[in-house]
Structure formats: C-alpha cells, structure tokens
Design a protein around this motif. Structure first.
Motif, PDB file in Angstrom:
ATOM      1  N   ILE A 136     -10.017 -10.370  -2.685  1.00 38.08           N
ATOM      2  CA  ILE A 136      -8.708 -10.771  -3.086  1.00 38.08           C
ATOM      3  C   ILE A 136      -7.683  -9.863  -2.455  1.00 38.08           C
ATOM      4  O   ILE A 136      -7.562  -8.571  -2.668  1.00 38.08           O
ATOM      5  N   GLY A 137      -6.962 -10.041  -1.388  1.00 38.55           N
ATOM      6  CA  GLY A 137      -5.618  -9.387  -0.877  1.00 38.55           C
ATOM      7  C   GLY A 137      -4.494 -10.019  -1.359  1.00 38.55           C
ATOM      8  O   GLY A 137      -4.465 -11.029  -1.932  1.00 38.55           O
ATOM      9  N   VAL A 138      -3.375  -9.493  -0.787  1.00 38.63           N
ATOM     10  CA  VAL A 138      -1.947 -10.232  -1.175  1.00 38.63           C
ATOM     11  C   VAL A 138      -1.112  -9.572  -0.110  1.00 38.63           C
ATOM     12  O   VAL A 138      -1.068  -8.707   0.740  1.00 38.63           O
ATOM     13  N   THR A 139      -0.048 -10.737   0.057  1.00 39.65           N
ATOM     14  CA  THR A 139       1.013 -10.432   1.133  1.00 39.65           C
ATOM     15  C   THR A 139       2.226  -9.552   0.451  1.00 39.65           C
ATOM     16  O   THR A 139       2.316  -9.742  -0.890  1.00 39.65           O
ATOM     17  N   LEU A 140       2.766  -8.788   1.149  1.00 42.64           N
ATOM     18  CA  LEU A 140       3.902  -7.937   0.830  1.00 42.64           C
ATOM     19  C   LEU A 140       5.078  -8.138   1.688  1.00 42.64           C
ATOM     20  O   LEU A 140       4.812  -8.151   2.899  1.00 42.64           O
ATOM     21  N   ASP A 141       6.331  -8.516   0.979  1.00 41.05           N
ATOM     22  CA  ASP A 141       7.649  -8.569   1.848  1.00 41.05           C
ATOM     23  C   ASP A 141       8.158  -7.344   2.136  1.00 41.05           C
ATOM     24  O   ASP A 141       8.287  -6.655   1.204  1.00 41.05           O
ATOM     25  N   VAL A 142       8.577  -7.125   3.212  1.00 41.31           N
ATOM     26  CA  VAL A 142       9.379  -6.072   3.546  1.00 41.31           C
ATOM     27  C   VAL A 142      10.952  -6.070   3.072  1.00 41.31           C
ATOM     28  O   VAL A 142      11.590  -7.032   3.332  1.00 41.31           O
ATOM     29  N   ARG A 143      11.148  -5.079   2.462  1.00 39.21           N
ATOM     30  CA  ARG A 143      12.580  -5.014   1.720  1.00 39.21           C
ATOM     31  C   ARG A 143      13.508  -4.042   2.244  1.00 39.21           C
ATOM     32  O   ARG A 143      12.997  -2.853   2.431  1.00 39.21           O
ATOM     33  N   ALA A 203      -6.561  -5.581  -0.119  1.00 39.35           N
ATOM     34  CA  ALA A 203      -5.785  -5.525   1.052  1.00 39.35           C
ATOM     35  C   ALA A 203      -4.462  -5.917   1.149  1.00 39.35           C
ATOM     36  O   ALA A 203      -4.178  -6.812   0.222  1.00 39.35           O
ATOM     37  N   VAL A 204      -3.416  -5.312   1.485  1.00 41.37           N
ATOM     38  CA  VAL A 204      -1.913  -5.763   1.565  1.00 41.37           C
ATOM     39  C   VAL A 204      -1.527  -6.171   2.965  1.00 41.37           C
ATOM     40  O   VAL A 204      -1.887  -5.289   3.817  1.00 41.37           O
ATOM     41  N   TRP A 205      -1.127  -7.182   3.201  1.00 43.13           N
ATOM     42  CA  TRP A 205      -0.761  -7.977   4.374  1.00 43.13           C
ATOM     43  C   TRP A 205       0.469  -8.199   4.647  1.00 43.13           C
ATOM     44  O   TRP A 205       1.492  -8.551   3.712  1.00 43.13           O
ATOM     45  N   GLY A 211      -2.815   5.132  -0.659  1.00 43.16           N
ATOM     46  CA  GLY A 211      -3.963   6.087  -0.394  1.00 43.16           C
ATOM     47  C   GLY A 211      -4.937   5.697   0.226  1.00 43.16           C
ATOM     48  O   GLY A 211      -5.698   6.156   1.443  1.00 43.16           O
ATOM     49  N   THR A 212      -5.601   4.494  -0.163  1.00 42.73           N
ATOM     50  CA  THR A 212      -6.987   4.082   0.443  1.00 42.73           C
ATOM     51  C   THR A 212      -7.201   2.698   0.747  1.00 42.73           C
ATOM     52  O   THR A 212      -7.922   1.951   1.659  1.00 42.73           O
ATOM     53  N   VAL A 213      -5.941   1.804   0.421  1.00 42.10           N
ATOM     54  CA  VAL A 213      -6.014   0.277   0.277  1.00 42.10           C
ATOM     55  C   VAL A 213      -5.947  -0.110   1.962  1.00 42.10           C
ATOM     56  O   VAL A 213      -5.319   0.466   2.858  1.00 42.10           O
ATOM     57  N   ARG A 214      -6.588  -0.898   2.222  1.00 39.13           N
ATOM     58  CA  ARG A 214      -6.533  -1.449   3.760  1.00 39.13           C
ATOM     59  C   ARG A 214      -5.351  -2.367   3.975  1.00 39.13           C
ATOM     60  O   ARG A 214      -4.772  -2.953   2.905  1.00 39.13           O
ATOM     61  N   VAL A 215      -4.626  -2.238   4.815  1.00 39.97           N
ATOM     62  CA  VAL A 215      -3.136  -2.573   5.362  1.00 39.97           C
ATOM     63  C   VAL A 215      -3.314  -3.331   6.581  1.00 39.97           C
ATOM     64  O   VAL A 215      -3.813  -2.927   7.699  1.00 39.97           O
ATOM     65  N   GLY A 216      -3.058  -4.686   6.521  1.00 38.29           N
ATOM     66  CA  GLY A 216      -3.171  -5.628   7.695  1.00 38.29           C
ATOM     67  C   GLY A 216      -2.032  -6.082   8.013  1.00 38.29           C
ATOM     68  O   GLY A 216      -1.065  -6.358   7.273  1.00 38.29           O
ATOM     69  N   SER A 217      -1.790  -6.715   9.407  1.00 41.93           N
ATOM     70  CA  SER A 217      -0.751  -7.356   9.936  1.00 41.93           C
ATOM     71  C   SER A 217      -1.053  -8.978   9.956  1.00 41.93           C
ATOM     72  O   SER A 217      -2.102  -9.335  10.298  1.00 41.93           O
ATOM     73  N   ALA A 218      -0.114  -9.687   9.583  1.00 39.90           N
ATOM     74  CA  ALA A 218      -0.492 -11.026   9.481  1.00 39.90           C
ATOM     75  C   ALA A 218       0.666 -12.023  10.047  1.00 39.90           C
ATOM     76  O   ALA A 218       1.441 -12.618   8.925  1.00 39.90           O
ATOM     77  N   ILE A 219       0.951 -11.821  11.133  1.00 43.57           N
ATOM     78  CA  ILE A 219       0.121 -11.038  12.262  1.00 43.57           C
ATOM     79  C   ILE A 219       1.219 -10.419  13.256  1.00 43.57           C
ATOM     80  O   ILE A 219       2.544 -10.655  13.072  1.00 43.57           O
ATOM     81  N   ARG A 248      -8.034   2.306   7.860  1.00 49.67           N
ATOM     82  CA  ARG A 248      -7.332   1.343   7.180  1.00 49.67           C
ATOM     83  C   ARG A 248      -6.272   0.493   7.662  1.00 49.67           C
ATOM     84  O   ARG A 248      -6.101  -0.621   6.906  1.00 49.67           O
ATOM     85  N   LEU A 249      -6.084   0.407   8.989  1.00 49.28           N
ATOM     86  CA  LEU A 249      -5.200  -0.669   9.747  1.00 49.28           C
ATOM     87  C   LEU A 249      -6.223  -1.728  10.042  1.00 49.28           C
ATOM     88  O   LEU A 249      -7.113  -1.378  10.718  1.00 49.28           O
ATOM     89  N   ILE A 250      -5.803  -2.797   9.695  1.00 52.62           N
ATOM     90  CA  ILE A 250      -6.548  -4.257  10.159  1.00 52.62           C
ATOM     91  C   ILE A 250      -5.351  -4.772  11.024  1.00 52.62           C
ATOM     92  O   ILE A 250      -4.220  -5.127  10.614  1.00 52.62           O
ATOM     93  N   THR A 251      -5.679  -4.936  12.305  1.00 50.22           N
ATOM     94  CA  THR A 251      -4.776  -5.351  13.221  1.00 50.22           C
ATOM     95  C   THR A 251      -4.870  -6.789  13.514  1.00 50.22           C
ATOM     96  O   THR A 251      -5.713  -7.417  14.156  1.00 50.22           O
ATOM     97  N   GLY A 252      -4.107  -7.824  12.743  1.00 48.42           N
ATOM     98  CA  GLY A 252      -4.021  -9.004  12.819  1.00 48.42           C
ATOM     99  C   GLY A 252      -3.260  -9.517  13.933  1.00 48.42           C
ATOM    100  O   GLY A 252      -2.012  -9.027  14.083  1.00 48.42           O
TER     101      GLY A 252
END
Length: 275
Positions: free
Chosen positions: A8-15, A34-36, A56-64, A89-93
């Motif tokens: 289970i991952g989740v998307t995050l809006d930049v504010r 993961a946070v995308w 700290g440890t969560v994976r962070v992805g670009s989507a995309i 930690r970076l997932i390069t989407g």
C-alpha cells in the motif's frame, strides 16, 4: 527486477509553505510503504529531494518525472545527491513521452540514464506504461511499470506482459463516500482531464469504453476506474488489484471537499489496509 515494494502506497500533493512535508512524515508514521508525488507538480525535482530528507525510511517515488520536461541530467543529479545521504529511498518513476515516437523518446532517455556517471540503474526506475509495447519496455529496461486509470482486469492483463519478476504499482483514485453522485462528482474533473491526455484515451478504448464514455467521463467509466464507497468497498477493490498481480496499490485519495487535505481518510485507510 523487483523493487520490493510493500502493498500500500499513497500519493502526496505538494503544498505551498511546505505543509506537504508534515504530511509526508504523517504518512510514514501511518505505515504506508511508499509516498508518491505526481509529476504535474514537479516544475523542479526539488520536492522529491525535500520529501526524502523530511522523512526517515519510507520510499519516495515520482509519479512521474515527465521526460519531455526534465532533462536526464537533472534526474542523474537528483539520484546522485540522494544516494549520498539517503541511499535506496528514491524510486525514479519516468514517463510523459506523449506525442510522436514515445517509445523511441523513452529509449533515448533511458540510454542517457544508463550512460551517466554514476548511472541511474534500471532496477531503481519505473516507467509509466499502459500499452503493450510500453509495458514491455518497462519490463526490459526498468524495474517495472506504473499504471493509472485501470481496472483489476487490466491489472491482470498487464501482469501477463510484465511477467513474474517485474514490479507493478497501480495508482488508484479513492473517494471515501458512499453517495454515488457525490463520489463521482469528486473525481469527474481530474479524471476528465486525464482522459484527454496522451495515451489514456487509447488505453480506455482498449478496455472497452466508448468515445462518449471517455468524453464525459461517464458514470460507467468512473465506476469502473475509481474505488469509491465505504472502507470495506475500497479495501475490496484494493484486494482485487493485488490478487490480479499488482505489487503495490497507490492510493490517490480525493476529499469531497477540494480545500481539505485528506488526513482523516489517510488514517482510516491505513487502519483498514495496513493495520
């Protein structure tokens, strides 16, 4: 190649003002794997760096990361910086190669990532993919595929093309609302925009939707592509994607109030789906 993503991952809006960094910390504490961050928000790649360093440890992805907007050299620099401080930690989407010759454009972009010093390894990147040829490219030159605006039947089809070893993350719009009209109205705008962009219309036709469905977008299309309803309904939809071969379902949670960050929904979904 597998990224070892949790389910289970989740998307995050930049504010503006950096409030999204507090949100990222919250999502990590809730246990999301993961946070995308959606590519439409990436006028620069700085938000990816900021979210990695705020957590700290969560994976962070670009989507995309849209390849027609950000040069490969910028992606190389981002990964080099983060590997020095937060390795793995970076997932390069990658995606956004709409227009003429998308496969050629993406192949050339991947060539530049491979040739860089240091390179961006195939096992650390994922490709936005819908059609069979792009799915094959994601299988052959990346860790796997990111999909959006798909149903569980499509997930099963994509898994057949990707094979057993590739990673597949399915991005799923979620509305915790049991009133059908209110739920549909919440997502009609963002999905209506996407149904007119790039390869989405063609893929929706492959999935059996009519031109009227796509132009609407129709209630039929929204009901087939969106997890809406109560927690149990959303959990059942997520389980279907996982059962059909998704490695991770990425929840893009939409609040019925567009001015509200979905903190309560994130907590409720984490309790139900992560425990």
């Amino acid at each position: 190649m597998t990224l070892g993503l949790g389910p289970i991952g989740v998307t995050l809006d930049v504010r503006d003002g950096g409030g999204h960094l507090d949100d990222a910390v919250m999502l990590e504490k809730l246990g999301y794997s993961a946070v995308w961050i959606a590519g439409g928000q990436l006028s620069t790649l700085d938000p990816l760096r900021d979210v990695v360093r705020a957590t700290g440890t969560v994976r962070v992805g670009s989507a995309i990361i849209p390849a027609r907007v950000h040069p490969a050299e910028d992606v190389v620099a981002l990964r080099r910086d983060l590997e020095a401080t937060d390795p793995g930690r970076l997932i390069t989407g990658l995606g956004g190669v709409h227009g003429e010759r998308p496969l050629r454009t993406m192949n050339e972009y991947l060539d530049r990532l491979d040739a860089a010093d240091p390179p961006v390894p195939a096992e650390t990147r994922m490709l936005s993919a819908l059609g069979p040829r792009m799915l094959e490219l994601a299988r052959d030159r990346a860790a796997g595929a990111l999909t959006l605006l798909v149903n569980p039947e499509y997930t099963a089809h994509a898994r057949e093309i990707l094979g057993d070893e590739a990673t597949m993350a399915v991005m799923e719009y979620v509305v915790l609302e049991s009133d059908p009209q209110r739920a549909r109205d919440t997502v009609r705008g963002p999905i209506g925009f996407l149904t007119q962009v790039g390869g989405y219309p063609q893929n929706l036709r492959r999935m059996g939707f009519t031109e009227d469905d796509i132009a609407g977008p129709s209630d039929r299309l929204l009901d087939d592509l969106v997890a809406w309803g109560d927690i149990d309904a959303v959990a059942a939809r997520v389980k279907r994607h996982l059962d059909e071969g998704a490695d991770q379902v990425v929840l893009s949670v939409q609040s019925t109030d567009p001015d509200t960050v979905p903190h309560a929904e994130w907590r409720a979904l984490a309790d139900a789906l992560i425990g």
